[in-house]
Write an enzyme that holds these catalytic residues in place. Structure first.
Site, PDB file in Angstrom:
ATOM      1  CB  CYS A 250      -0.928  -0.011   1.200  1.00  0.00           C
ATOM      2  SG  CYS A 250      -2.171  -1.297   1.096  1.00  0.00           S
TER       3      CYS A 250
ATOM      4  CD  GLU B 276       3.042  -1.171   3.020  1.00  0.00           C
ATOM      5  OE1 GLU B 276       2.096  -0.347   3.012  1.00  0.00           O
ATOM      6  OE2 GLU B 276       3.049  -2.178   2.315  1.00  0.00           O
TER       7      GLU B 276
END
Lengths: 785, 311
Positions: A429, A431
């Protein structure tokens, strides 16, 4: 898109996610025969080799790029060595309405007769659950946190450029040289290293075998296929002969080389997230330019190959998740995420001619997978940002946009070299990681409003009816928000320690029992160290805990501060009682809490300073704490779909949220609480120091009228640049569709912040009369973007 | 000038951030109350009166009765489960708005100092920098509060924020001349060229507006001319021919924008209990807007549709 890509895409969209027992059965037979004969790493590598030798090879009619994890597109294997699904699990997967998987009857039989009898009690999940403490299990059950590794392996990594200049044969030679150089007379771990390195060598052999089987299959099909398909099949065979054994020499070979590596990683284990190609545009650009110059490839030909490549990702739904893990991430996507533009290791702009091609393919194919993101640096040309925004204008939510300069700074703070930081980026997502050199593992979501609920009940969980946390006092006795926050901090640290204790237990189990030899081959410095990816072999090893609901928590603290302490006309004990009864017969008070108190997301310091204080508690408590792999823990502010699950297990909150309703997601404001437009949201969000995180997620909804024309696009681009000038990490935009406006009509409370703007005029969509709303919906539906 | 003990206050009804249709870039638009015109199609009816007004949005009301208890005039009553608001009794004291738990009742218009407004404006400075934006004063007619407008423009300029003023042009010429050096861009409305019609629909003759426009232009001000397009009223060939003639006398205009009428102001009129002055007016279709833009271009006017379209 070409007809071929259109057919491949249509087939992928039409295929139903289906489970297969093939991998489970092959693996079970292998383990029955071989377990106990080999060291753990070698056993794992040999099981992977057995799969690559025996799995069904799929080669579809229109395909140019080849290889599936299962016997056909969207057919998904299971991983009983990690999670052995019960027959009930399989039936639930078959019957549930959301993220459903077809389960063929033969699979139930295979599980009943072969798979379950062997793996029940032997799967890693069984071992993990037996090893965790009762306190951990109680907090997990209550919904204080989730656990990523209870059904899926640590994965979540991204490839760098190594496969584009080094083939697996050369890598095998390097492994052999490393084995030969082991210092048996001084190195007490020499045997462990040798076993690990031998396992890596076998894993390479497994992937070479898998590629060779595809070459053979293509040649076999070519003997009976008509032209021009027969020629294509011979070319496919030639490509599979070459890669990944040798370094690729063409655009086609480069894509096929990555795809074999991708399949290998997601077949060896079911790592979460799957795997990602990283800076694909940078990696492909030299091949693209050389092919164009040599006349081997056209622009359209390259787009066709990229389209075929995208369909391959879409053919691979996530491995099935059950229980809490399904709730925290209720989606078919397995989070492969392409990085566009960004920086090169020398610090120069990383956008290439392939960036533009990829943006066109993203726009034309509009597939769930792969996800994509723009790594936007100060150096990224405006034209690339504008092209990205034009794609976003279609309302798909992708590509998301990351601050490439902040991503570099975050990594420098984590101790990475400048070159490694620039070659890194974002995956999953949001990171941050050093591509090809890091195991950066998400370990689970953490429910911040639940901690507040426990705090307001002296450690008691009203939902489960048991004492879950330490006793931190009766709220009736607190004289200020400071005392409340002190109790909150105590509760928070208690559960954080519990989460960390569980993580450390699970990390050790994976390090000893479930190595990932092929992923280790792809990740520096596992070969050089003779250590596995799951045991600290990577150059960098950051672990993340993802905190959820900071918006809901902030608004709750702000409401308490204002009504219970500053105005002092609502005692905290009374407010807690109202929450316990879900505001029954107290709608005016709930409305006051929901609308008349300071809210995060409005650039209101009264709320935002409380957000900051919580954020600073998270960082002070977690950042830099060592994990078991020589790395550190970092703060992550990410929800996926966990804010919905966490909302279900959390009672009514002092921000006026009713029991069971979703929490705020990421670092976004509570749904509908942002009333001052996107710059105010951005300013609030930027009061958190994003550089101290490994990623934050901010979702902005925009009405289409805001971005319909070129002036809107310019303002939009400036909005992004402004957030990133404030060190914001990530922005995702949802340009609201007519459908969503209808949803706002039905549920105005959740959409109160939605602004309709025209020159010299603005208003909240939900405050307009129904006929006016309908007029705007009609115009939105017909907007010709 | 205001003394330190009595700081200058302006009456503001909104400070709207991320305005992207009121001048270049990302802007913060400060809406000042009070207007000398009475245009029937007005989309900011809360800006017309200088005094504060009470806005009531029935859809938000949960009939909790808090307003009934605090209203000194008895303007609010509960009839069964339903709230009734008798506006004739209301003296706009704002007690009910302060007590309202859902913000169904809101007081429109607050008095604020230059520093208070500037503090809000400066919050988005980073976005002005990234977009070439700034602050726009709008209304109503912002120059109707001349002293406050001038002080705010001066303060913004001093803080390095670019300024724009959206004006109807119906102001004393000296007022325009006073603020001209403080303004980077004028957004100047030209609503109707026929004097009788202008008087009928906007409440005043246009002569002063046209003279102000010419004078402002001749003194070198940067101007975007904005042309409301209201079908059934000013959407006439003779009006746009007159506009074209006017524009020929204004060679240094930076832009000419057509502003299609929209009905959104009617929602606000309802909330304020004002008569529906635009009843019967219809927003122009996209085709009609395009036709008028083409017609104006044929007359030599370099026109564009106001950014943001109609919704």
């Amino acid at each position: 898109m070409t007809d071929r890509v259109a057919r491949l895409r249509a087939a992928s969209l039409a295929a139903r996610p289906t489970l297969t027992a093939e991998r489970a059965v092959l693996l079970t037979r292998f383990y029955r025969a071989e377990d106990g004969r080999w060291s753990v790493p070698v056993l794992r590598a040999r099981s992977f080799l057995a799969l690559c030798q025996q799995q069904t090879i799929y080669l579809g009619d229109d395909e140019l790029l080849v290889g599936e994890r299962g016997p056909a597109p969207k057919v998904v294997p299971t991983f009983p060595e990690l999670t052995c699904h019960s027959l009930d699990d399989l039936r639930i997967l078959h019957d549930r309405p959301l993220t459903h998987y077809d389960v063929p009857p033969a699979m139930l039989t295979a599980y009943e007769t072969e798979v379950i009898p062997y793996w029940r009690g032997r799967s890693l999940r069984d071992k993990i659950m037996a090893a965790l403490s009762d306190d951990w299990l109680a907090a997990y059950d209550a919904g204080v946190f989730t656990e990523f590794m209870e059904q899926r392996a640590p994965g979540h990594t991204v490839l760098d450029d190594k496969i584009y200049h080094t083939g697996l044969r050369a890598t095998q030679q390097r492994i052999d040289a490393t084995i030969a150089a082991l210092d048996w007379s001084h190195d007490a771990e020499a045997w462990a290293k040798r076993e690990q390195l031998v396992a890596m060598r076998i894993a390479c052999q497994a992937v070479l075998t898998f590629a060779a089987r595809h070459a053979a299959r293509a040649r076999e099909l070519a003997t009976t296929a008509p032209e021009p398909r027969a020629s294509e099949l011979r070319q496919i065979a030639a490509v599979c002969d070459r890669v990944p054994a040798e370094a690729p020499t063409t655009f086609w070979e480069a894509l096929q080389a990555y795809w074999f590596c991708h399949l290998a990683v997601i077949t060896e284990l079911n790592g979460w997230d799957s795997f990602s190609p990283g800076h694909l545009d940078q990696h492909l650009a030299p091949f693209y330019e050389a092919d164009l110059a040599a006349g081997r490839l056209t622009r359209e030909g390259a787009k066709e190959l990229l389209g075929a490549f995208f369909v391959k990702f879409n053919n691979h739904p996530a491995p099935p998740k059950v229980g809490v893990t399904a709730a925290e991430s209720g989606t078919y996507t397995d989070f492969a995420n392409l990085n566009l533009a960004g920086l090169r290791t020398d610090g120069s702009d990383g956008s290439t001619a392939v960036t533009e091609l990829l943006l066109e393919v993203i726009d034309e194919l509009h597939l769930l997978q792969p996800s994509s993101n723009l790594q936007l640096s100060r150096k990224t040309p405006e034209v690339v940002l504008r092209q990205t925004l034009r794609v976003l204008r279609h309302g798909y939510g992708f590509p998301s946009i990351f601050n490439a300069d902040a991503v570099v700074q975050e990594q420098l703070r984590q101790g990475k070299t400048l070159a490694d930081a620039r070659a890194g980026g974002c995956s999953g997502c949001v990171e941050t990681g050093a591509f090809g050199k890091e195991a950066y593992i998400l370990t689970g979501y953490f429910n911040l409003p639940k901690i507040l609920e426990l705090t307001l009940h002296d450690g008691w969980d009203p939902r489960r009816g048991r004492q879950l946390g330490p006793r931190t006092g009766d709220p009736a006795g607190w004289q200020s928000g400071e005392e409340l926050f002190a109790a909150f901090s105590t509760q928070f640290r208690h559960f954080l320690e519990l989460k960390l204790a569980g993580n450390h237990c699970i990390e050790q189990i994976y390090a000893r029992l479930m190595p990932a030899p092929f992923l280790s081959v792809l990740t520096d410095d596992c070969v050089a160290r003779g250590r596995d990816y799951n045991a600290g072999g990577a150059r960098y090893n950051n672990s993340y805990i993802q905190f959820v609901g900071i918006g809901s928590l902030t608004d709750s603290l702000a409401a308490i501060e204002q009504l219970c302490y500053q105005q002092a006309d609502l005692p905290l004990a009374e407010l807690v009682a109202l929450c316990d009864h879900d505001f029954a017969a107290a709608e005016p008070v709930r409305q006051r809490l929901a609308t008349s108190c300071p809210k995060y997301g409005n650039d209101d310091d009264a709320a935002d300073r409380l957000m900051r204080r919580t954020f600073e508690l998270l960082v002070a408590s977690l950042d830099g704490r060592p994990n078991t792999k020589g790395g550190c823990y970092r703060v992550e502010m990410l929800p996926t779909t966990c804010h919905v699950y966490f909302g279900q297990v959390t009672g009514a909150t002092p921000d006026g949220r009713r029991a069971g309703e979703p929490l705020s997601e990421g670092i976004s404001p509570v749904q509908g609480a942002d009333r001052r437009g996107p710059t105010a949201v951005i300013r609030s969000a930027a009061k958190m120091d994003h550089l101290q995180t490994g990623g934050t997620l901010l979702n902005l909804k925009l009405a289409p009228s805001l971005v319909a024309d070129e002036a809107g696009l310019t303002a939009w681009a400036a909005l992004v640049r402004g957030y990133f000038a404030l060190d914001g990490h990530h922005l995702q935009f949802n340009v609201v569709t007519a459908e969503q406006l209808r949803a706002a009509q039905r549920d105005p409370a959740a959409h109160r912040g939605l602004i309709v703007r025209v020159a010299g005029y603005s208003d909240y969509f939900c405050d307009l009369s129904e006929p006016l709303q309908n007029e705007i919906i009609a115009r939105t539906a017909h907007a010709a973007f | 000038m205001a003394t330190p003990t009595t700081p200058l206050r302006g009456r503001v009804f909104d400070v709207q951030r991320f305005s992207i249709h009121d001048g270049p870039g990302i802007r913060t638009t400060v809406f000042l109350k009070g207007c000398p015109l009475r245009c029937v199609w007005c989309h900011n009816p809360e800006a017309v009166s200088r005094g504060p007004q009470l806005s009531y949005l029935a859809a938000r009301c949960i009939a909790c009765g808090a307003c009934v208890e605090v209203c000194p005039q008895g303007a609010h009553t509960l009839v069964g489960e339903r709230h009734r608001f008798d506006r004739a009794q209301c003296e706009v004291c704002g007690a009910c708005a302060a007590a309202c738990c859902t913000q169904a009742l809101e007081l429109v218009g607050r008095d604020a100092t230059v520093d208070e407004i500037l503090d809000e404006v400066l919050r988005d400075r980073i976005f002005y920098d990234s977009s070439g934006g700034g602050m726009t004063l709008s209304g109503g007619e912002p120059l109707a509060q001349l002293e406050f407008a001038a002080a705010l423009l001066t303060a913004a300029r001093r803080a390095g924020v670019a300024t724009a003023v959206e004006t109807c042009g119906y102001v004393p010429p000296a007022h325009l001349e006073q603020v001209r050096p403080l303004v980077d861009l004028f957004l100047f409305d030209l609503k109707e060229t026929d004097p009788a019609r202008h008087a009928a629909w906007c409440g005043q003759e246009p002569a002063r507006i046209l003279a102000n426009l010419q004078a402002l232009h001749d003194r070198g001000a940067a101007i975007w001319l904005r042309l409301p397009l209201v079908p059934g009223l000013n959407a006439r060939p003779d009006h746009f021919a007159a506009v074209a003639a006017q524009v020929r006398a204004l060679p240094r205009l930076q832009a000419v924008e057509v502003m299609p009428y929209h009905r959104l102001g009617s929602a606000k009129r309802e909330r304020l209990g004002l008569p529906a002055t635009d009843a019967g007016l219809e927003p122009p279709s996209a085709e009609l807007v395009a036709d008028w833009i083409a017609a104006l271009r044929a007359l030599g006017v370099p026109v564009r549709e106001a950014s943001g379209g109609n919704a």
